[in-house]
Write an enzyme that holds these catalytic residues in place. Structure first.
Site, PDB file in Angstrom:
ATOM      1  N   GLU A  89      -7.781  16.317  54.447  1.00 56.56           N
ATOM      2  CA  GLU A  89      -8.629  15.064  54.256  1.00 56.56           C
ATOM      3  C   GLU A  89      -9.984  15.802  53.859  1.00 56.56           C
ATOM      4  OE1 GLU A  89     -11.395  12.358  53.454  1.00 56.56           O
ATOM      5  OE2 GLU A  89      -8.902  11.691  53.858  1.00 56.56           O
ATOM      6  N   ARG A  90     -10.802  15.368  52.958  1.00 57.63           N
ATOM      7  CA  ARG A  90     -12.089  16.009  52.489  1.00 57.63           C
ATOM      8  C   ARG A  90     -13.282  15.411  52.978  1.00 57.63           C
ATOM      9  NH1 ARG A  90     -12.868  14.099  46.108  1.00 57.63           N
ATOM     10  NH2 ARG A  90     -13.141  11.764  46.545  1.00 57.63           N
ATOM     11  N   GLU A  91     -12.967  14.176  53.549  1.00 59.85           N
ATOM     12  CA  GLU A  91     -14.490  13.497  53.872  1.00 59.85           C
ATOM     13  C   GLU A  91     -14.356  12.670  55.292  1.00 59.85           C
ATOM     14  OE1 GLU A  91     -17.434  10.622  51.358  1.00 59.85           O
ATOM     15  OE2 GLU A  91     -15.713  11.027  50.586  1.00 59.85           O
ATOM     16  N   VAL A  94     -16.140  -4.127  38.568  1.00 53.69           N
ATOM     17  CA  VAL A  94     -15.182  -4.166  37.718  1.00 53.69           C
ATOM     18  C   VAL A  94     -13.685  -3.471  37.946  1.00 53.69           C
ATOM     19  CG1 VAL A  94     -16.677  -4.799  35.921  1.00 53.69           C
ATOM     20  CG2 VAL A  94     -16.117  -2.292  36.142  1.00 53.69           C
ATOM     21  N   SER A 121     -15.617 -10.710  38.692  1.00 52.52           N
ATOM     22  CA  SER A 121     -14.973 -11.869  39.911  1.00 52.52           C
ATOM     23  C   SER A 121     -13.654 -11.490  40.519  1.00 52.52           C
ATOM     24  CB  SER A 121     -15.206 -13.123  39.119  1.00 52.52           C
ATOM     25  OG  SER A 121     -14.006 -13.252  38.331  1.00 52.52           O
ATOM     26  N   GLY A 122     -13.257 -10.264  40.561  1.00 52.61           N
ATOM     27  CA  GLY A 122     -12.430  -9.837  41.389  1.00 52.61           C
ATOM     28  C   GLY A 122     -12.477  -9.947  42.797  1.00 52.61           C
ATOM     29  N   ALA A 123     -11.743  -9.452  43.891  1.00 52.73           N
ATOM     30  CA  ALA A 123     -11.938  -9.644  45.349  1.00 52.73           C
ATOM     31  C   ALA A 123     -13.192  -9.160  45.639  1.00 52.73           C
ATOM     32  CB  ALA A 123     -10.483  -8.919  45.913  1.00 52.73           C
ATOM     33  N   GLY A 142      -9.197   7.947  57.895  1.00 50.44           N
ATOM     34  CA  GLY A 142      -9.302   6.338  57.428  1.00 50.44           C
ATOM     35  C   GLY A 142      -9.446   5.958  56.057  1.00 50.44           C
ATOM     36  N   HIS A 154       1.994 -28.427  66.348  1.00 45.06           N
ATOM     37  CA  HIS A 154       0.744 -29.297  65.737  1.00 45.06           C
ATOM     38  C   HIS A 154      -0.038 -29.287  67.049  1.00 45.06           C
ATOM     39  CE1 HIS A 154      -1.276 -33.027  64.548  1.00 45.06           C
ATOM     40  NE2 HIS A 154      -1.009 -33.742  65.878  1.00 45.06           N
TER      41      HIS A 154
END
Length: 484
Positions: A34-36, A289, A201-203, A39, A463
């Protein structure tokens, strides 16, 4: 060599750390590079902290509606600094949790940036070189587990790339950290912008549009396609748009941003819809984008690893064309979702172990957008099902017919199901409304079990719950809905 392993995973995002833990469970001597920050983007700058922000927006919205529930709360206020601080705190907690899990499972952590220097050829294992990271961690790391390593040379029988992705940048829309943002800056605003232009307008774009609008920012979303949330079913996307517009979000679809003129503390955007151009001035711009895989500086070119559209090409079990080299998650291509990465990584190491596994069926991977209203889906849209030649039955059930939704004060929503008419095969399910991201898994399980409409109709749903909308939408596909 400094050390030799069975498996080395490069990248500790959801795909990477889950893959490493599963490999360790299977008895492989495992390390993760891991560089940073442990997670990866998801836990630190993506999935998790954005949901913390959106939770604050949701509670603020309910406080504004207190009278609807017979409550008195006065005019709600907010402190953006504290909202951001809470989000970062949630992220830090989970970041530390990943470190604990890796230590618990005896996975060695190697800090630095890795380059693959050799594939597994001529009886030799694959090899990497790790150099000191050029990336500064954006938040404190948990205490380093015992046996943590640093720069050096390492070898492993199997090397798995899980390097994730980063925001896509279009010419002329390059982020500057102040006026033009990526999601990194959007998550930690120093103050609430008066107005915000969201490109895409993606997630990601819709979630931030929902968040900022909830606190009063004037939000305009520009989408080059005629439909917002382009991967979603058109009917569901239209309902989501209607709800967001009701909240005050403005949409310009079938349009593109052709220029950004950056002023001292604002941006003038030129927008072209194919018929005319207009200019709008906003406080900030969010470029949303999409993302592109992190394939650079890994040594892939020298090894002849096949890539396509910014991602590593793999078979259904993560294998690349280079012996001993694998790729999973965002770097291995769409759908670029954390849960896809996790599952893909588990399949990859179980296949290495020789366990009986099947390639992942990507049409059964759910997608969720945590805006208000929430949107969730799995499988084929109505248009895609018809395009594929299916003769279909479509069921719909609105939340207004569900007692729990009305009691919650959330009567606006829809569950839509798509079946093959002759066999009853579930082809797709699409939802918009309160908590649908928690409901979609029912359809995912059903599709994985090859459940038919008969099985779903025969199932008893509790229910009063929102899950009853699932049952009723299936009934409706066969003309048997009760509550509409």
């Amino acid at each position: 060599m400094s050390a030799s392993y069975d498996i080395i995973v490069i990248g500790s995002g959801p795909g990477g750390y889950v893959t490493a833990i599963r490999a360790a469970q299977l008895g492989f001597r495992t390390a993760i590079v891991e560089r940073e920050h442990l997670g990866g983007i998801c836990l630190n700058w993506g999935c998790i902290p954005t949901k913390a922000l959106l939770r604050s927006a949701e509670i603020h919205h309910y406080m504004e509606r207190a009278e609807d529930y017979g409550l008195s709360a006065g005019k709600p206020g907010f402190d953006m600094g504290k909202i951001v601080a809470r989000s970062r705190g949630v992220s830090r907690q989970l970041n530390a949790g990943v470190g604990f899990l890796l230590k618990k499972n005896k996975v060695d952590v190697i800090w630095g940036e890795a380059t693959v220097t050799r594939a597994a050829v001529n009886g030799k294992p694959a090899a990497i070189t790790v150099k000191p990271s050029q990336k500064k961690a954006m938040q404190p790391q948990p205490p380093e587990p015992k046996g943590v390593s640093g720069p050096g040379d390492y070898e492993a029988k199997h090397i798995i790339l899980a390097t994730g992705a980063r925001p896509r940048v279009l010419p002329g829309q390059e982020p500057d950290g102040k006026l033009v943002w990526t999601y990194f800056e959007a998550m930690v605003p120093p103050e609430l912008p008066i107005s915000l232009l969201v490109i895409g307008s993606g997630a990601i774009g819709i979630e931030f549009a929902s968040f900022y609008r909830a606190f009063g920012t004037e939000v305009t979303v520009v989408e080059v396609l005629p439909q917002i949330l382009p991967v979603e079913d058109a009917e569901i996307a239209a309902l989501a748009r209607k709800r967001l517009e009701k909240r005050g979000v403005k949409f310009l679809t079938g349009a593109k941003v052709t220029g950004l003129d950056r002023k001292k503390d604002s941006v003038v955007a030129t927008i072209d819809d194919g018929r005319a151009q207009q200019k709008i001035e906003v406080s900030r711009v969010l470029a949303a984008v999409g993302v592109v895989g992190n394939i650079e500086n890994l040594g892939l070119e020298k090894l002849g690893v096949k890539t396509e559209r910014g991602c590593v090409v793999t078979d259904g079990l993560g294998r690349t064309n280079a012996p001993g080299l694998y790729a999973i998650g965002d770097v291995a291509g769409p759908p670029m979702l954390a849960h896809k990465a996790e599952h893909e990584g588990v399949l990859c190491v179980e296949a290495i172990k020789g366990l009986p596994v099947h390639a992942m069926e990507k049409t059964r991977i759910p997608g969720c957008t945590y805006c208000d209203p929430q949107v969730a889906s799995v499988g084929l849209t109505e248009a895609k099902a018809k395009e594929a030649g299916y003769d279909i039955r479509v069921g719909r059930f609105p939340f207004i017919g569900n007692g729990k939704a009305i009691a919650l004060g959330e009567p606006e929503g829809l569950v839509k199901t798509i079946f093959e008419k002759s066999t009853g095969k579930l082809l797709g399910a699409h939802m918009v409304g309160a908590e649908v991201t928690e409901l979609i898994h029912s359809f995912v399980v059903a599709m994985n079990l090859e459940t038919t409409e008969e099985d779903l109709i025969a199932s008893v749903f509790p229910h009063p719950t929102l899950s009853e909308t699932i049952h009723e939408s299936v009934l409706d596909a066969w003309g048997r809905a009760i509550h509409i």
